[in-house]
Design a protein around this motif. Structure first.
Motif, PDB file in Angstrom:
ATOM      1  N   ARG A 161       0.823  -1.217   0.000  1.00 25.15           N
ATOM      2  CA  ARG A 161       0.000   0.000   0.000  1.00 25.15           C
ATOM      3  C   ARG A 161       0.854   1.263   0.000  1.00 25.15           C
ATOM      4  N   GLN A 162       2.165   1.107   0.255  1.00 23.92           N
ATOM      5  CA  GLN A 162       3.063   2.261   0.290  1.00 23.92           C
ATOM      6  C   GLN A 162       4.372   1.902  -0.397  1.00 23.92           C
ATOM      7  N   LEU A 163       4.935   2.909  -1.077  1.00 25.00           N
ATOM      8  CA  LEU A 163       6.179   2.720  -1.828  1.00 25.00           C
ATOM      9  C   LEU A 163       7.145   3.857  -1.540  1.00 25.00           C
ATOM     10  N   VAL A 164       8.377   3.488  -1.212  1.00 27.80           N
ATOM     11  CA  VAL A 164       9.488   4.441  -1.221  1.00 27.80           C
ATOM     12  C   VAL A 164      10.313   4.050  -2.439  1.00 27.80           C
ATOM     13  N   LEU A 165      10.362   4.931  -3.425  1.00 27.30           N
ATOM     14  CA  LEU A 165      11.120   4.681  -4.647  1.00 27.30           C
ATOM     15  C   LEU A 165      12.415   5.477  -4.571  1.00 27.30           C
ATOM     16  N   ASP A 166      13.505   4.763  -4.357  1.00 25.60           N
ATOM     17  CA  ASP A 166      14.817   5.397  -4.157  1.00 25.60           C
ATOM     18  C   ASP A 166      15.582   5.417  -5.479  1.00 25.60           C
ATOM     19  N   LEU A 167      15.680   6.603  -6.071  1.00 29.46           N
ATOM     20  CA  LEU A 167      16.457   6.790  -7.296  1.00 29.46           C
ATOM     21  C   LEU A 167      17.722   7.606  -7.017  1.00 29.46           C
ATOM     22  N   HIS A 224       5.887   8.830 -14.568  1.00 29.71           N
ATOM     23  CA  HIS A 224       4.462   9.122 -14.727  1.00 29.71           C
ATOM     24  C   HIS A 224       3.655   7.829 -14.690  1.00 29.71           C
ATOM     25  N   ARG A 225       4.196   6.789 -15.282  1.00 28.04           N
ATOM     26  CA  ARG A 225       3.525   5.486 -15.265  1.00 28.04           C
ATOM     27  C   ARG A 225       3.386   4.975 -13.821  1.00 28.04           C
ATOM     28  N   VAL A 226       4.453   5.093 -13.039  1.00 31.95           N
ATOM     29  CA  VAL A 226       4.403   4.682 -11.634  1.00 31.95           C
ATOM     30  C   VAL A 226       3.370   5.530 -10.886  1.00 31.95           C
ATOM     31  N   ASN A 227       3.385   6.837 -11.106  1.00 33.21           N
ATOM     32  CA  ASN A 227       2.448   7.731 -10.431  1.00 33.21           C
ATOM     33  C   ASN A 227       1.004   7.356 -10.763  1.00 33.21           C
ATOM     34  N   SER A 228       0.725   7.073 -12.023  1.00 32.01           N
ATOM     35  CA  SER A 228      -0.626   6.682 -12.437  1.00 32.01           C
ATOM     36  C   SER A 228      -1.035   5.355 -11.814  1.00 32.01           C
ATOM     37  N   ARG A 229      -0.121   4.400 -11.817  1.00 31.84           N
ATOM     38  CA  ARG A 229      -0.410   3.088 -11.239  1.00 31.84           C
ATOM     39  C   ARG A 229      -0.704   3.222  -9.749  1.00 31.84           C
ATOM     40  N   CYS A 230       0.081   4.043  -9.048  1.00 32.65           N
ATOM     41  CA  CYS A 230      -0.137   4.245  -7.619  1.00 32.65           C
ATOM     42  C   CYS A 230      -1.483   4.920  -7.363  1.00 32.65           C
ATOM     43  N   ALA A 231      -1.836   5.883  -8.190  1.00 31.50           N
ATOM     44  CA  ALA A 231      -3.120   6.568  -8.030  1.00 31.50           C
ATOM     45  C   ALA A 231      -4.286   5.604  -8.252  1.00 31.50           C
ATOM     46  N   ARG A 232      -4.180   4.759  -9.279  1.00 35.73           N
ATOM     47  CA  ARG A 232      -5.262   3.804  -9.586  1.00 35.73           C
ATOM     48  C   ARG A 232      -5.454   2.778  -8.483  1.00 35.73           C
ATOM     49  N   SER A 233      -4.376   2.380  -7.843  1.00 38.75           N
ATOM     50  CA  SER A 233      -4.461   1.291  -6.874  1.00 38.75           C
ATOM     51  C   SER A 233      -4.314   1.755  -5.421  1.00 38.75           C
ATOM     52  N   ALA A 234      -4.454   3.051  -5.184  1.00 40.71           N
ATOM     53  CA  ALA A 234      -4.437   3.622  -3.832  1.00 40.71           C
ATOM     54  C   ALA A 234      -3.133   3.331  -3.090  1.00 40.71           C
ATOM     55  N   VAL A 235      -2.026   3.474  -3.783  1.00 43.20           N
ATOM     56  CA  VAL A 235      -0.712   3.294  -3.166  1.00 43.20           C
ATOM     57  C   VAL A 235      -0.119   4.670  -2.904  1.00 43.20           C
ATOM     58  N   ASP A 236       0.199   4.946  -1.632  1.00 46.10           N
ATOM     59  CA  ASP A 236       0.938   6.174  -1.297  1.00 46.10           C
ATOM     60  C   ASP A 236       2.389   5.932  -1.676  1.00 46.10           C
ATOM     61  N   TRP A 237       3.021   6.938  -2.252  1.00 50.31           N
ATOM     62  CA  TRP A 237       4.422   6.754  -2.625  1.00 50.31           C
ATOM     63  C   TRP A 237       5.192   8.038  -2.478  1.00 50.31           C
ATOM     64  N   VAL A 238       6.496   7.889  -2.286  1.00 50.70           N
ATOM     65  CA  VAL A 238       7.407   9.015  -2.188  1.00 50.70           C
ATOM     66  C   VAL A 238       8.669   8.661  -2.958  1.00 50.70           C
ATOM     67  N   LEU A 239       9.175   9.629  -3.682  1.00 51.81           N
ATOM     68  CA  LEU A 239      10.373   9.480  -4.500  1.00 51.81           C
ATOM     69  C   LEU A 239      11.571  10.099  -3.791  1.00 51.81           C
ATOM     70  N   ALA A 296       7.157  10.758   5.666  1.00 51.97           N
ATOM     71  CA  ALA A 296       6.080  11.343   4.865  1.00 51.97           C
ATOM     72  C   ALA A 296       4.955  10.334   4.651  1.00 51.97           C
ATOM     73  N   LEU A 297       5.293   9.082   4.448  1.00 50.52           N
ATOM     74  CA  LEU A 297       4.267   8.053   4.262  1.00 50.52           C
ATOM     75  C   LEU A 297       3.480   7.825   5.552  1.00 50.52           C
ATOM     76  N   VAL A 298       4.147   7.902   6.690  1.00 51.80           N
ATOM     77  CA  VAL A 298       3.461   7.722   7.976  1.00 51.80           C
ATOM     78  C   VAL A 298       2.444   8.845   8.182  1.00 51.80           C
ATOM     79  N   ARG A 299       2.822  10.069   7.806  1.00 53.70           N
ATOM     80  CA  ARG A 299       1.931  11.224   7.965  1.00 53.70           C
ATOM     81  C   ARG A 299       0.752  11.182   7.007  1.00 53.70           C
ATOM     82  N   GLY A 300       0.897  10.568   5.848  1.00 53.71           N
ATOM     83  CA  GLY A 300      -0.194  10.549   4.863  1.00 53.71           C
ATOM     84  C   GLY A 300       0.108  11.507   3.749  1.00 53.71           C
ATOM     85  N   PRO A 301      -0.698  11.774   2.784  1.00 54.13           N
ATOM     86  CA  PRO A 301      -2.098  11.335   2.686  1.00 54.13           C
ATOM     87  C   PRO A 301      -2.194   9.857   2.323  1.00 54.13           C
ATOM     88  N   HIS A 302      -3.302   9.272   2.681  1.00 51.94           N
ATOM     89  CA  HIS A 302      -3.541   7.872   2.346  1.00 51.94           C
ATOM     90  C   HIS A 302      -4.593   7.834   1.253  1.00 51.94           C
TER      91      HIS A 302
END
Length: 146
Positions: free
Chosen positions: A63-69, A84-99, A130-136
């Motif tokens: 449900r949450q992703l930290v993407l380390d680049l 953008h593909r990752v962002n769209s996929r996360c939005a569609r499947s309710a995954v909070d993520w931070v880059l 940031a993921l702990v704080r939300g948004p969820h």
């Protein structure tokens, strides 16, 4: 070994199939709902789709992703498209993520993302906080999750 023409026949072994010096994508579960996916190396037109397909595969079930680049050495416009593909996929499947963007990624984002569409943190610790704080997120209705 001699053949019928008295010529020496030499068997030269084929070189091994090319392989990557190191794995470009690694993942580690941070909790039952959070995964850290770290990418290194070059993200360009030839590696971008494969790298981000690997990210999507490793993201399944979380449900949450930290993407380390932060360790990416080159980040081309194909990488930006894949983000953008990752962002769209996360939005569609309710995954909070931070880059977590390293210097190469930040350079391209300054040019291509001046409005700050992607959620960015300075480091992994800040990203997790940031993921702990939300948004969820909640799944977007009417969209199919791959």
């Amino acid at each position: 070994m001699f053949n019928g023409n008295n010529a020496l026949q030499v068997d030269v072994p084929r070189p091994p199939a090319p392989h990557r010096e190191r794995e470009l994508v690694r993942s580690r579960e941070l909790s039952a709902t959070t995964v850290l996916i770290a990418v290194s190396g070059n993200i360009d037109a030839s590696t971008g789709p494969e790298v981000f397909e690997s990210i999507e595969t490793r993201l399944r079930g979380y449900r949450q992703l930290v993407l380390d680049l932060s360790q990416v050495e080159f980040f081309g416009t194909a990488g930006y498209s894949e983000l953008h593909r990752v962002n769209s996929r996360c939005a569609r499947s309710a995954v909070d993520w931070v880059l977590v963007a390293g210097a190469e990624v930040q350079r391209l984002l300054r040019l291509c993302d001046p409005d700050g569409v992607f959620p960015i943190a300075a480091n992994i610790v800040s990203a997790v906080a940031a993921l702990v704080r939300g948004p969820h997120r909640t799944p977007q209705l009417g969209l199919t999750v791959r």
